[in-house]
Design a protein around this motif. Sequence first.
Motif, PDB file in Angstrom:
ATOM      1  N   VAL A 126       0.886  -1.168   0.000  1.00  0.00           N
ATOM      2  CA  VAL A 126       0.000   0.000   0.000  1.00  0.00           C
ATOM      3  C   VAL A 126       0.920   1.212   0.000  1.00  0.00           C
ATOM      4  O   VAL A 126       1.701   1.399   0.937  1.00  0.00           O
ATOM      5  CB  VAL A 126      -0.933   0.023   1.226  1.00  0.00           C
ATOM      6  CG1 VAL A 126      -1.777   1.284   1.226  1.00  0.00           C
ATOM      7  CG2 VAL A 126      -1.821  -1.211   1.257  1.00  0.00           C
ATOM      8  N   ASN A 127       0.854   1.991  -1.069  1.00  0.00           N
ATOM      9  CA  ASN A 127       1.755   3.136  -1.255  1.00  0.00           C
ATOM     10  C   ASN A 127       3.219   2.717  -1.152  1.00  0.00           C
ATOM     11  O   ASN A 127       4.046   3.421  -0.574  1.00  0.00           O
ATOM     12  CB  ASN A 127       1.442   4.249  -0.255  1.00  0.00           C
ATOM     13  CG  ASN A 127       0.091   4.859  -0.491  1.00  0.00           C
ATOM     14  OD1 ASN A 127      -0.331   5.024  -1.636  1.00  0.00           O
ATOM     15  ND2 ASN A 127      -0.617   5.194   0.570  1.00  0.00           N
ATOM     16  N   GLY A 128       3.526   1.534  -1.674  1.00  0.00           N
ATOM     17  CA  GLY A 128       4.899   1.034  -1.689  1.00  0.00           C
ATOM     18  C   GLY A 128       5.365   0.438  -0.376  1.00  0.00           C
ATOM     19  O   GLY A 128       6.500  -0.014  -0.273  1.00  0.00           O
ATOM     20  N   GLN A 129       4.492   0.395   0.630  1.00  0.00           N
ATOM     21  CA  GLN A 129       4.882  -0.102   1.957  1.00  0.00           C
ATOM     22  C   GLN A 129       4.317  -1.494   2.209  1.00  0.00           C
ATOM     23  O   GLN A 129       3.124  -1.714   2.033  1.00  0.00           O
ATOM     24  CB  GLN A 129       4.377   0.841   3.050  1.00  0.00           C
ATOM     25  CG  GLN A 129       4.928   2.244   2.950  1.00  0.00           C
ATOM     26  CD  GLN A 129       6.436   2.279   3.088  1.00  0.00           C
ATOM     27  OE1 GLN A 129       7.006   1.665   3.981  1.00  0.00           O
ATOM     28  NE2 GLN A 129       7.091   2.989   2.184  1.00  0.00           N
ATOM     29  N   PRO A 130       5.148  -2.447   2.648  1.00  0.00           N
ATOM     30  CA  PRO A 130       4.621  -3.756   3.051  1.00  0.00           C
ATOM     31  C   PRO A 130       3.910  -3.653   4.394  1.00  0.00           C
ATOM     32  O   PRO A 130       4.082  -2.677   5.130  1.00  0.00           O
ATOM     33  CB  PRO A 130       5.878  -4.624   3.157  1.00  0.00           C
ATOM     34  CG  PRO A 130       6.971  -3.651   3.449  1.00  0.00           C
ATOM     35  CD  PRO A 130       6.594  -2.364   2.758  1.00  0.00           C
ATOM     36  N   ARG A 131       3.118  -4.642   4.703  1.00  0.00           N
ATOM     37  CA  ARG A 131       2.393  -4.674   5.991  1.00  0.00           C
ATOM     38  C   ARG A 131       3.369  -5.083   7.060  1.00  0.00           C
ATOM     39  O   ARG A 131       4.061  -6.080   6.945  1.00  0.00           O
ATOM     40  CB  ARG A 131       1.236  -5.672   5.902  1.00  0.00           C
ATOM     41  CG  ARG A 131       0.508  -5.947   7.217  1.00  0.00           C
ATOM     42  CD  ARG A 131      -0.340  -4.746   7.589  1.00  0.00           C
ATOM     43  NE  ARG A 131      -1.354  -5.049   8.568  1.00  0.00           N
ATOM     44  CZ  ARG A 131      -1.163  -5.140   9.864  1.00  0.00           C
ATOM     45  NH1 ARG A 131       0.046  -5.005  10.374  1.00  0.00           N
ATOM     46  NH2 ARG A 131      -2.178  -5.367  10.663  1.00  0.00           N
ATOM     47  N   ASN A 132       3.433  -4.322   8.137  1.00  0.00           N
ATOM     48  CA  ASN A 132       4.310  -4.636   9.255  1.00  0.00           C
ATOM     49  C   ASN A 132       3.648  -5.713  10.098  1.00  0.00           C
ATOM     50  O   ASN A 132       2.604  -5.479  10.706  1.00  0.00           O
ATOM     51  CB  ASN A 132       4.572  -3.376  10.086  1.00  0.00           C
ATOM     52  CG  ASN A 132       5.560  -3.610  11.200  1.00  0.00           C
ATOM     53  OD1 ASN A 132       6.096  -4.703  11.341  1.00  0.00           O
ATOM     54  ND2 ASN A 132       5.808  -2.601  11.979  1.00  0.00           N
TER      55      ASN A 132
END
Length: 118
Positions: free
Chosen positions: A85-91
Amino acid sequence: MLKKLLLSIAVFAATAGFAFAQVDVNKADQAALDGVKGIGPKMSKAILDERQKGGNFKDWPDLEGRVKGVGEKNAIRLSDAGLTVNGQPRNAAAPAKEEKKAMPGESRKDGKKEEARK
């Protein structure tokens, strides 16, 4: 018949490549979303419909809250499969809420008083 076979092979090859690439939920089309392991046609349609209705997803909690079937556990699996999501993986390691311990003589949530330890 031959055209259908070649087309299906081409589609398979294209979607197989997506399985190992990062796919941003705000930029992907249905074919790219379907290429992510764990996302089928029903979920990809739900993602695209919600993105069209409510705009781009801000972050993972926004995606989880707006798309039915994308909860915390599923979001972690989808992120591991390459969805962002917006280049960010899920933490995966979300900070846990700390509960305040009652001091001796104070009431706990269950109504009992905390006793002093000896």
